[in-house]
Write an enzyme that holds these catalytic residues in place. Structure first.
Site, PDB file in Angstrom:
ATOM      1  CB  SER A   1     -27.597  49.388 125.463  1.00 44.80           C
ATOM      2  OG  SER A   1     -27.109  50.257 126.466  1.00 44.80           O
TER       3      SER A   1
ATOM      4  N   GLY B   1     -36.438  56.234 131.391  1.00 50.56           N
ATOM      5  CA  GLY B   1     -37.848  55.891 131.306  1.00 50.56           C
ATOM      6  C   GLY B   1     -38.261  55.200 130.021  1.00 50.56           C
TER       7      GLY B   1
END
Length: 465
Positions: free
Chosen positions: A72, A322
């Protein structure tokens, strides 16, 4: 403020040993850590430290040239592209989305005409934020994704309580595509990668084999295995999530980008990517978080603002499949720190390492304000089930009165297994800390227009007692 960078910070065998130890402690196969410091004379001090491997299967060593997923943190890049359009007079922050995308619709049709560009960049559009619809790999995937939002529900009216919204940033990406006349990925190349001289940063998965790419790792559910984590079978999120979270690159390229923001839009190579006004506006508070967080002060345009004592951290983090990324910039001190990792344990690793680096710089990693619950507090008003489209939280109480919270996935995005209920630590009658492995989040209980929510970056609506 002036910060002195210790000569040994991230450069000595002791720091290498510390990083190696933290990676082992938190089951993180590979890490890149970077720090950049700028002085008034224009000199740049860039330091990069690495450890581990890109994947436990391949055993390929992590080097400074390894690319990790920024997650993000991509939203800061997308916001920068929007602000370039603002600088050019092609739109304003108060431009309505429908003025650029006339066919834009969400399920609550009367809200469709009210959402502005500012709402998208401050997570206040009210759109359901975690819709990871796969619309293919073609250059039209973002256009198709935005069209699919016609069935997306609204959590709040536009301009209401902030609730983290990936979907809104994909809409912002589509606005960029329409006004630039090309795919969001190509706009990044032309308007950020090339001007800043970046060479190790990508968005398209077809480019990954050209680089030494890190692979995410998930918790190992095999009790007989010695490995605590295993490589994920899916490397990256769906391409339509590009503007919200798929940029992949090195810690060095991310710090070069961050430096342009600390220099008010001026790249280290002398190329300007933003006006001073727009760069500063991005880190100016747009939404006050003081009623829901004792750590984060406010949300800017893209950026989160947090108090580190002598300086404000202008920051963002990222979590993909992950992989965990964390970026802190301190414009007052002209210093930025970035940590890129390839397992969920990277959250705790980053917290420990950022705390240590901050102490070396005279900066204090923020801690939640613990006011304690009142003597009459029993937690009964908080109990219940809270949900978003993708996640469910269940708050229960043991016989001894201890509150527990269980988190579970309604839609599997991260690939991580659900965890058993964990104790929460009350910070006040309405705030608490929830600390599952690899994460620590401050939650607040809110009542909005008669509806109960938990706020933990996102709004989770109460669906049952």
């Amino acid at each position: 403020m002036t910060v002195t960078i210790p000569p040994d910070l991230l450069t000595t065998p002791e720091w290498q040993e510390r990083l190696d130890s933290l990676a082992k402690k938190h089951a993180v196969p590979g890490v890149q850590v970077g720090l950049i410091a700028l002085d008034s004379a224009g000199d740049v001090d860039l330091r990069v430290l690495t450890t581990g491997v890109t994947s436990l299967v391949t055993g390929v060593e992590v080097t400074p040239e390894t690319i990790f997923q920024y997650g993000s943190i991509t939203k800061i890049w997308t916001t920068t592209l929007i602000m370039q359009l603002v600088d050019e007079g092609k739109l304003t922050l108060d431009t309505l989305v429908v003025d650029v995308l006339p066919d834009f619709k969400i399920a609550t049709s009367e809200y469709s005409d009210l959402i502005t560009v500012r709402h998208l960049l401050t997570h206040t559009s009210g759109i359901d934020g975690d819709l990871f619809t796969d619309t293919g790999y073609g250059d039209d995937c973002i256009e198709k994704y935005v069209a699919s939002l016609s069935t997306a529900s609204s959590i709040t009216p536009p301009g209401g309580q902030l609730s983290y919204c990936n979907s809104g940033f994909t809409v912002a990406g589509r606005i960029i595509e329409v006004l630039r006349g090309k795919a969001w990925d190509d706009v990044l190349v032309d308007h950020l990668y090339a001007p800043l001289g970046l060479s190790h940063v990508i968005t398209r998965t077809k480019d990954a084999p050209l680089f030494r790419a890190a692979v995410g790792h998930l918790a190992n559910t095999d009790p007989t295995s010695e490995e605590r984590v295993v490589p994920t079978k899916q490397w990256v999120l769906v391409r339509a999530q590009g503007p919200a979270g798929v940029i992949t690159g090195t810690v060095e390229d991310l710090l070069i980008f961050a430096s342009a923001h600390m220099r008010d839009g001026l790249g280290l190579n002398g190329n300007r990517i933003l006006s001073e006004e727009s760069a500063r506006l991005m880190r100016t508070p747009q939404f006050d978080l003081s009623t829901v967080s004792s750590v984060d002060q406010a949300w800017g345009l893209g950026w989160v603002l947090s108090d580190w004592g002598q300086a404000t951290s202008v920051r963002h983090s990222g979590a993909t499949i992950g992989q965990i990324a964390s970026l802190h910039t301190f414009p007052e001190a002209n210093v930025a720190v970035c940590i890129l990792t390839n397992s969920r344990g990277g959250s705790l690793l980053a917290k420990e390492l950022e705390t240590a680096i901050g102490a070396e710089l005279g900066l204090a990693y923020p801690q939640p304000l613990d006011e304690g619950a009142g003597d009459e507090f029993d937690g009964s008003g908080l109990l219940g089930t809270y949900e978003t489209t993708t996640t469910r939280f269940e708050l229960t109480r043991r016989e001894d009165g201890q509150l527990l919270m269980a988190a579970s996935s309604k839609v599997d995005i991260s690939g991580e297994p659900d965890q058993p209920p964990l104790q929460v630590r009350m910070l006040s009658n309405s705030r608490f800390m929830f600390d599952p492995e690899g994460s620590a989040t401050e939650f607040a209980h809110l009542l909005i227009d008669g509806v109960e929510f938990l706020y933990g970056g996102r709004l989770y609506e109460k669906v049952s007692d």
